[in-house]
Design an enzyme around this catalytic site. Structure first.
Site, PDB file in Angstrom:
ATOM      1  N   ASP A  88       0.373  -4.126   6.985  1.00 55.18           N
ATOM      2  CA  ASP A  88       0.537  -5.578   7.078  1.00 55.18           C
ATOM      3  C   ASP A  88       0.244  -6.241   5.728  1.00 55.18           C
ATOM      4  O   ASP A  88       1.012  -7.071   5.241  1.00 55.18           O
ATOM      5  CB  ASP A  88      -0.424  -6.100   8.153  1.00 55.18           C
ATOM      6  N   ASP A 133      -0.509   6.979 -25.385  1.00 57.80           N
ATOM      7  CA  ASP A 133      -0.333   8.205 -26.155  1.00 57.80           C
ATOM      8  C   ASP A 133      -0.715   9.438 -25.351  1.00 57.80           C
ATOM      9  O   ASP A 133      -0.517  10.562 -25.787  1.00 57.80           O
ATOM     10  CB  ASP A 133      -1.188   8.158 -27.433  1.00 57.80           C
ATOM     11  N   GLU A 191      -2.044 -13.618  17.775  1.00 52.52           N
ATOM     12  CA  GLU A 191      -2.458 -14.681  16.868  1.00 52.52           C
ATOM     13  C   GLU A 191      -1.440 -15.819  16.788  1.00 52.52           C
ATOM     14  O   GLU A 191      -1.814 -16.991  16.731  1.00 52.52           O
ATOM     15  CB  GLU A 191      -2.677 -14.096  15.460  1.00 52.52           C
ATOM     16  N   ASP A 192      -0.146 -15.474  16.786  1.00 52.79           N
ATOM     17  CA  ASP A 192       0.883 -16.477  16.467  1.00 52.79           C
ATOM     18  C   ASP A 192       1.746 -16.927  17.659  1.00 52.79           C
ATOM     19  O   ASP A 192       2.624 -17.762  17.482  1.00 52.79           O
ATOM     20  CB  ASP A 192       1.813 -15.935  15.366  1.00 52.79           C
TER      21      ASP A 192
END
Length: 722
Positions: free
Chosen positions: A153, A273, A90-91
């Site tokens: 992720d 409680d 993707e990057d």
């Protein structure tokens, strides 16, 4: 010390993370596999060089953090490598083929499954998100490790949301709560689910999170003594019976506290409680023995015991749950399970990698997960588009909601127990306002029909239709409730204005005047005197019966507008009847005591806030009211009065099989509808029935009664009036 082993002082953040990962992997992976992970790290670091996250750290830190989360779950070597490489496609300029050639098909498919679709022709962000989730789920059907990497992720992304804008934080947190936490829950991965929920809560409601966190911290100190007392009591009793168990005080998660406060409308003290404990045993038999022991030690609360060992949850979760009254009268929640069940509850499907075992429970959990994943594949095959797929996925993840289809194939999400009216308003307010019935899967159904998952609904509308106040009894959505109330309020207001104008016009006509004769100045003086802002408000007050039209007309006829008018009991006035057309709606109602119909002599009464109530002239309930001359007015039916009016007839019938069916058939043939039947008296030979039916006027009713009299089973027939 070699160059590859920098000191802690000189090491960069990414090197420290890699060393941490290496340390965890060394506990369960072979050296050969650790070398493969090292190669993946070097490849990823090289291609992420020069990329930084918004926090300022090197981008490779994110994939390493994801890999560490999976390593703590004892993920296998290919899963760890995929975690390190998951953002490359993707990057960076790395392709799936590059990963395939270097690290093999297994890793390449995992990375591709996690990678978002970058070249999407989507019109909206919702479509893009849906398409990405759909792709991820499809990859998950081939390999469960895809969702493991994706959850790791998402977990690290949520941990590093601090630098984002508040609106983006909320959007990512909402997406996580909508999709990823339910998937983690469905796969039994409670450890990750609780972490994600807590981070989402913090991102969406930072102030509430902080207040609740401080309240828990403060309350924890006051609870310490009680917790220790309860643990000591449990330990002592178990040791006396020579049973070896681990007892843990269980801290409630902030998000679960918040959700319970919200949904059950409880205060913080009511939830905090409850003292929660987990008891971990060696085997199932011991779990049931311990249950008996704690029930003998403290009093159980009836109806608060659940056996998830015999009947596991859909995600494979197993445990015994019970709530008891402990020392000092405090409620104690105890969960009893085996050590292995605890590991399963924390890791779910991940336990397959975390504890390599052929154990029956592990295989059952994996089978359940695989069955669910196969169901996802079926959803994918039948879904027309990504949004439809995501909505179908939510049906499974959120069983408290239903998803239904429009005839065009669009999906509408509704709460459970929603009716056709809820659906109509969900499509569009105008459709809701004009709906008369519907077809569900091509079968005609009434508006109050409750909807089920997956049905296709076609709403039938009519131009003359309008919302019915009775709809408020069975609608469940806020949109429908608001739409109905808004329309009725506006509609009633318009009807009241119209009726009020007619009433004032009538009274002025009786005095030889008209509204045209009333100057603007006189109107303003009158409005000032009655403390109203507009003439329409005055008409509305008259139409609703809050102001008497005769008194307003008399004030307008005075030289001094501001004079207070009081009508004396002995005062008479010329009376022209108001014509009732039957279409006045909500401000003119028919009295249920005498049920007048067009053709009957009638009289009207002002009912403050509601308008005019029409009674039969001879109605016994009207006798006292008619003494108050200001509260009633002469009315008459219009020659062209429209609508259908309920009336009641009393029948004495021969009591034999088919009698009621014959009566109903005859009434139906005469164009009338039966609204109600009451059998008031019955013996072996004769029954007395009261039937409420709708008619157009007296002639219509007379024709129906004439036809009924011809039936040999009808001994006597009369119309009832009050």
């Amino acid at each position: 010390m070699s160059a590859q082993e920098p000191t802690a002082m000189t090491a960069s953040p990414e090197q420290r993370l890699y060393e941490q990962l290496n340390g965890i992997l060394g506990q369960y992976l072979d050296p050969v596999h650790i070398d493969l992970v090292c190669q993946a790290y070097q490849f990823g670091a090289k291609h992420h060089t020069g990329q930084f996250r918004k926090s300022g750290e090197a981008y490779i830190c994110h994939p390493l953090a994801v890999a560490i989360s999976l390593a703590e779950m004892r993920m296998d070597v290919h899963g760890i490598m995929a975690a390190i490489l998951h953002d490359l496609i993707e990057d960076t300029d790395v392709t799936k083929e590059d990963i395939l050639n270097l690290f093999g098909d297994d890793v390449a498919e995992l990375v591709d499954g996690v990678t978002k679709l970058t070249q999407l022709n989507c019109k909206t962000q919702a479509e893009a998100q849906a398409e990405n989730v759909r792709k991820m789920c499809l990859a998950m059907t081939k390999d469960m490790r895809v969702i493991m990497v994706k959850l790791g992720d998402r977990l690290h992304n949520m941990k590093t949301l601090g630098v984002m804008r508040p609106d983006k934080k909320r959007r990512i947190a909402k997406e996580t709560l909508d999709i990823y936490t339910p998937i983690a829950n469905r796969l039994g991965m409670n450890r990750i689910r609780h972490q994600l929920e807590s981070l989402c809560f913090q991102a969406m409601y930072p102030m509430r999170y902080r207040i609740l966190k401080n309240a828990v911290k403060k309350a924890r100190g006051n609870r310490k003594e009680i917790v220790e007392t309860i643990i000591h009591s449990l330990n002592t009793r178990l040791q006396q019976l020579h049973i070896s168990c681990e007892i843990h005080g269980r801290e409630k998660y902030l998000y679960s506290i918040y959700k319970k406060m919200l949904t059950k409308n409880l205060s913080f003290s009511d939830i905090f409680d409850v003292y929660a404990f987990r008891i971990h045993c060696d085997d199932v038999d011991t779990c049931y023995r311990v249950l008996g022991i704690v029930h003998n030690l403290f009093k159980p609360i009836p109806g608060k015991f659940k056996d998830y060992i015999a009947l596991p949850k859909a995600n494979g979760y197993q445990s015994l749950h019970t709530i008891l009254i402990g020392p000092y009268g405090v409620p104690i929640e105890i969960q009893i399970r085996t050590h292995q069940m605890h590991r399963m509850s924390e890791s779910g499907i991940a336990a397959h990698w975390l504890y390599k075992s052929d154990d029956e429970e592990h295989s059952k959990s994996k089978t359940r997960a695989n069955e669910w994943v196969r169901d996802l594949l079926e959803i994918q095959k039948t879904a027309g588009n990504s949004l439809e797929f995501i909505d179908n996925l939510k049906i499974d993840l959120f069983p408290q909601e239903i998803f239904v289809f429009t005839p065009q194939g669009n999906i509408i999400k509704l709460p459970r127990n929603s009716s056709v009216v809820d659906f109509a308003y969900a499509v569009h307010t105008d459709i809701g306002n004009s709906c008369v019935s519907a077809r569900i899967d091509k079968h005609l159904v009434p508006l109050q029909t409750k909807l089920e998952n997956g049905v296709t609904i076609e709403v039938i509308t009519a131009s003359w239709a309008r919302p019915n106040p009775l709809w408020l009894n069975y609608v469940v959505t806020n949109k429908a409730r608001t739409g109905i109330r808004s329309y009725l309020k506006h509609f009633k207001q318009q009807e009241a204005i119209s009726l009020g104008r007619r009433l004032l016009e009538k009274e002025l006509k009786d005095m030889g005047k008209s509204l045209v004769d009333i100057s603007q100045l006189m109107q303003q003086q009158l409005l000032l005197a009655v403390k109203l802002e507009s003439i329409d408000q005055l008409y509305e007050e008259i139409g609703l019966g809050n102001k008497m039209p005769f008194l307003i007309a008399k004030q307008l006829n005075q030289t001094d507008i501001s004079a207070v008018i009081k009508l004396d009991d002995t005062e008479t006035r010329k009376e022209t009847p108001l014509t009732i057309k039957g279409s006045e709606g909500m401000v003119v109602t028919i009295a249920k005591c005498c049920r007048p119909i067009p053709g009957d002599p009638i009289v009207g009464y002002f009912n403050p806030g509601k308008g005019i109530v029409i009674h039969h002239h001879e109605c016994r309930n009207s006798t006292n009211e008619r003494k108050k001359s200001t509260n009633w007015l002469e009315v008459e039916w219009s020659d062209d009065a429209s609508g259908e009016y309920p009336t009641e007839i009393r029948l004495e019938l021969l009591n034999q099989p088919g009698t009621l069916a014959t009566i109903a058939s005859t009434i139906s043939k005469m164009g009338s509808n039966i609204e109600n039947v009451i059998i008031t008296d019955q013996d072996g030979r004769v029954s007395v029935d009261l039937i409420t039916l709708t008619v157009k006027d007296r002639v219509h009713l007379a024709n129906i009664m004439r036809q009924l009299k011809k039936l040999f089973i009808v001994l006597k027939i009369t119309r009832t009036r009050g």
